[in-house]
Every structure is written in structure tokens, then in C-alpha cells.
Design a protein around this motif. Sequence first.
Motif, PDB file in Angstrom:
ATOM      1  N   GLY A  94      10.515  10.213  10.246  1.00 58.13           N
ATOM      2  CA  GLY A  94      11.898  10.383   9.796  1.00 58.13           C
ATOM      3  C   GLY A  94      12.420  11.778  10.032  1.00 58.13           C
ATOM      4  O   GLY A  94      11.692  12.758   9.962  1.00 58.13           O
ATOM      5  N   GLY A  95      13.713  11.858  10.328  1.00 58.19           N
ATOM      6  CA  GLY A  95      14.354  13.142  10.581  1.00 58.19           C
ATOM      7  C   GLY A  95      14.847  13.810   9.316  1.00 58.19           C
ATOM      8  O   GLY A  95      14.634  13.334   8.207  1.00 58.19           O
ATOM      9  N   PHE A  96      15.571  14.909   9.487  1.00 58.82           N
ATOM     10  CA  PHE A  96      16.046  15.681   8.344  1.00 58.82           C
ATOM     11  C   PHE A  96      17.127  14.953   7.550  1.00 58.82           C
ATOM     12  O   PHE A  96      17.273  15.164   6.354  1.00 58.82           O
ATOM     13  N   LEU A  97      17.893  14.096   8.213  1.00 57.90           N
ATOM     14  CA  LEU A  97      18.979  13.413   7.525  1.00 57.90           C
ATOM     15  C   LEU A  97      18.560  12.075   6.942  1.00 57.90           C
ATOM     16  O   LEU A  97      19.041  11.678   5.884  1.00 57.90           O
ATOM     17  N   GLU A  98      17.638  11.374   7.621  1.00 61.05           N
ATOM     18  CA  GLU A  98      17.305  10.020   7.174  1.00 61.05           C
ATOM     19  C   GLU A  98      16.103   9.960   6.246  1.00 61.05           C
ATOM     20  O   GLU A  98      16.040   9.082   5.374  1.00 61.05           O
ATOM     21  N   ARG A 141       8.602  15.124  17.107  1.00 63.15           N
ATOM     22  CA  ARG A 141       9.683  16.091  17.184  1.00 63.15           C
ATOM     23  C   ARG A 141      10.416  16.137  15.850  1.00 63.15           C
ATOM     24  O   ARG A 141      10.241  15.253  15.000  1.00 63.15           O
ATOM     25  N   ALA A 142      11.215  17.168  15.676  1.00 65.72           N
ATOM     26  CA  ALA A 142      11.866  17.378  14.382  1.00 65.72           C
ATOM     27  C   ALA A 142      12.734  16.204  13.960  1.00 65.72           C
ATOM     28  O   ALA A 142      12.875  15.930  12.763  1.00 65.72           O
ATOM     29  N   HIS A 143      13.293  15.477  14.914  1.00 70.90           N
ATOM     30  CA  HIS A 143      14.193  14.380  14.554  1.00 70.90           C
ATOM     31  C   HIS A 143      13.445  13.128  14.107  1.00 70.90           C
ATOM     32  O   HIS A 143      14.058  12.211  13.551  1.00 70.90           O
ATOM     33  N   ASN A 144      12.111  13.069  14.344  1.00 73.97           N
ATOM     34  CA  ASN A 144      11.374  11.887  13.903  1.00 73.97           C
ATOM     35  C   ASN A 144      10.137  12.205  13.074  1.00 73.97           C
ATOM     36  O   ASN A 144       9.398  11.295  12.685  1.00 73.97           O
ATOM     37  N   SER A 146      10.257  15.298  10.649  1.00 77.63           N
ATOM     38  CA  SER A 146      10.838  16.564  10.208  1.00 77.63           C
ATOM     39  C   SER A 146       9.909  17.420   9.353  1.00 77.63           C
ATOM     40  O   SER A 146       9.550  18.539   9.721  1.00 77.63           O
TER      41      SER A 146
END
Length: 243
Positions: A94-98, A141-144, A146
Motif C-alpha cells: 500500500g502507498g502513502f494515501l491508500e 516502491r514507495a507507492h506500493n 510506503s
Amino acid sequence: MTAQLKGRRVVIVGGTSGFGFEVARMARDAGAQVVITGRDAQRRDAALAALATPQNTVSALALDIADEAALADFFARIEPFDHLVSMAGGAMGGGFLEAPLETIRQAVEEKFYANLRLARHAAPRLREGGSLVFTAGSGGRAHNASGAIVGNDAIRTLVEGLAVELAPRARVNAVAPTWTRTPLWRNLPASDVDAIEQRFTSLIPLGRTAKVEEVAAAYLFLIGNGFVTGQTIAVDGGVTLVS
């Protein structure tokens, strides 16, 4: 370099399965006195039974590094040692937003703060010429991933700082594996683990995931090479070059 382990005392935090268990087995076979730790009594007993030698060179102790009081007590009681390997850390998606904020926070806690606490308690018991080896991670990666990415980067920074602070008395390094099939994934259905392995196989330039012993060998290298400090070695089949 494993010859340098003969008679040395090696503590492996999280040594009851996976990479930690294999590091323990390799260190035992090289003649080290091995101490493995774990939270689960049944897994400790099973690991100890599998690693036992007639000379009683392997022991298993309870330790939950998330418990500050237990951590302090453990290192107050344990004999000085030559090397410590930490498997502390987890995985997340999961990323920073989700991703839930608590999930991100927990990933950072399990990777960075747990190892920071461990280092602060372990360093005074570390013999001159010894080493600390931590576990970071490669891939993602940071988007998946975080919180895990933040934690991995923090471990690299921790290693660099500690290497300077403890020099020349001791060395500090880390190993950064990518996804590998280990008992860490025991709670997932086998089909899910197969799917994850197939996905990583398709991403990794070497066309396969690592063997547990290939990753464990990197820890033994960092323990044995007396002129490597402040480094994080990626054992990832090149996945970070292309993903």
C-alpha cells in the motif's frame, strides 16, 4: 571467512525460521557458539531440536524486542558476544494515501525503531572486533510499500550512523533481500504464495527468486569480513535495477 567463526559467540534475533535459522545453521557448522531468539516457544523448541549438537553449542532464548523491559533484561543477563544478527522487520503493501496510517507506522516501527532499540541495548555487550548485522529489504516502491520503504531506508541510515559511532571497536552492516519463499508467509494460502513467487520471478533479471541459503550467506560474509562496515548489501537478483 566462516573459519573465523570457530569459538565465536553469535546471537541471532529471530533465528527460529527462514533466513535466521539458516544463518544459525551455517554459523553452527562453522564452529560458532550460537544463540537463537524468538517469541514463540514452540518454534524455539523446534529450531533448537533441529540445530542441537552433542557439544551443546546452540541455545534458544525467549525475546520479544517490542518489549523494552524484556529487551533490557535480556541484554543485562546475556554473556558478551562477538556478533549479532537481527531479522527484525516486516512487510506491508500500500502507498502513502491508500494504506492505513497505523499500517505505515507499524512498518516503520518494526523495521527502524525495533532495530534502533536493539542496537542500543546490544552494543555494550558486543566484544571488540565484533559486528552487528541488520535486515533491510529490496524491491517494492514507495507507492506500493510506503512504510516498508521508509523503514528500509531508515535501516540503511542507522547502519551508516552506527558504523561510525562504534568504529573502530565494532562493525555494522545490513543485508537487503528481496521477496523470498520462507516460513514468514506461512499464514497465507499456498496458492497465494505461489502467485507472489511467480510475479517476482517474472520481475527479477536472474529469472528466479533466491534460495534461503543464498541470502543467509550474505550475513555470514558480513560477519566474517573485518573490513566491511556501514554497508547494506542487496541480495535481490537485480530486481532493484529494473523495478
